[in-house]
Design a protein around this motif. Structure first.
Motif: not given
Length: 370
Positions: A136-150, A159-169
């Motif tokens: 929600a801090f960088y994306a716009h999507a009709l549904s939270r399930s649209l991970a690849e679009d996000i 965004v200048d820095f990020f750290a998390a999981g989600g590599l496969k997307y």
């Protein structure tokens, strides 16, 4: 005579108090903001830190405390997507929405607003970076399930820095695009193996860490000190060259422990989050120009802290008031008011009872960013 003397003394103190009040210095606007979101955390979850942490909880370091109503535009009980959109954009929306209004149009988020003012931005989570709250801090999507679009929106974001999981997307996508290459083309240094230290990214323009295929491991699965180290690294990177910055840090899996009704899972994640809060407060105390805001998007699990029921030597059941027990009333979310803790310049603004989307408005007000 005594009456006159007493009256004069009272008048003197009244005048003195007014003078001191007028002379009291006002806090200057903060140049940096660190927003820490404990997903699924209400007052009871916060309370576990005071019973189960071996050291003093960092939650106890705050003086300015408020409460927020977290209901979304569509439901009394919000989900994380609508809750995070309220935080990131100042607008309530429907459950499941990522950065879009109730009419499905995009809402400008805080990263988009302040990036035009040369303010650095960073996002950290123990979930996937495409999960509801960070998204929600960088994306716009009709549904939270649209991970690849996000994930595509991350490439397009400022965004200048990020750290998390989600590599496969980013690198195992249905469209066969490798977004890691696209991020590197946008001046990102990307690491998929370890967090590293500041020296490894000191000269980078942007830095991104994708350290799990989806969500990060649980604390009970030896995730270690990723969250507090990422918080410290993010602060160091975003504030280099004395730059102004905004950073959002999410303890994502407190919520997951609540959904699973697993007390150990929840508490270990909450204590890990509290350590990250400590890193933010340590920096803010030394810096003097940083506002730290800590809250949750909603409560999960209907958690209560009750006494354990035991049986004495005579076979009679009793409540042991020295043994705290975690009990749950639901495996979903609840609509209880959520505490807000604030420290630093402008922190007084966060006292009282208000709506979750007011978090954004208050940040913007005290910083003058909008």
């Amino acid at each position: 005579m005594n009456l006159i003397k007493t009256t004069l003394i009272l008048v003197f103190f009244a005048l003195f108090s007014c003078t001191e009040k007028e002379k009291a210095p006002k806090n200057e606007a903060p140049k940096n903001v660190i927003l820490l979101i404990a997903d699924g955390t209400g007052l009871t979850q916060v309370s576990t830190a005071f019973y189960f942490k071996e050291t003093a909880p960092n939650y106890g370091r705050f003086k300015n405390i408020g409460l927020i109503n977290t209901s979304s535009a569509s439901h009394n009980i919000t989900d994380s997507a609508a809750g995070a959109t309220a935080f990131s954009s100042g607008e309530k929306t429907y459950n499941g929405a990522i950065g879009v209004s109730v009419d499905s149009t995009a809402i400008e988020n805080i990263v988009e607003v302040i990036s035009t003012k040369n303010i650095n931005t960073g996002l950290i989570a123990t979930s996937s970076i495409t999960h509801a709250t960070p998204a929600a801090f960088y994306a716009h999507a009709l549904s939270r399930s649209l991970a690849e679009d996000i994930a595509l929106d991350m490439v397009a974001s400022e965004v200048d820095f990020f750290a998390a999981g989600g590599l496969k997307y980013f690198n195992k996508r249905k469209d066969q695009r490798n977004l890691l290459n696209e991020l590197e083309a946008k001046s990102f240094v990307i690491d998929t193996l370890s967090l590293g230290d500041f020296k490894s990214i000191e000269n980078a323009e942007k830095a991104g860490f994708l350290l799990a295929e989806d969500g990060m491991p649980k604390m009970t699965e030896n995730r270690g000190d990723f969250l507090e180290n990422a918080t410290e690294l993010g602060i160091e990177f975003l504030s280099k060259n004395n730059a102004n910055f905004f950073m959002m840090v999410e303890g994502s899996q407190i919520d997951w422990g609540g959904h699973a009704n697993e007390g150990e899972y929840l508490v270990t994640e909450l204590l890990d989050f509290d350590d990250a809060v400590g890193k933010a407060l340590d920096f803010a105390e030394k810096d003097g120009n940083t506002l730290v805001v800590v809250t949750g998007d909603h409560e999960t699990g209907g958690l209560s802290l009750s006494s354990k029921q035991k049986v004495n030597q005579h076979g009679k059941e009793y409540s042991d008031y020295n043994d705290v027990n975690l009990t749950f009333s639901t495996n979903g979310h609840s609509t209880t008011l959520i505490p807000v803790f604030a420290f630093g310049p402008g922190s007084e603004e966060f006292q009282g009872v208000y709506q979750n989307n007011d978090i954004y408005k208050k940040i913007m007000k005290v910083t003058g960013w909008k």
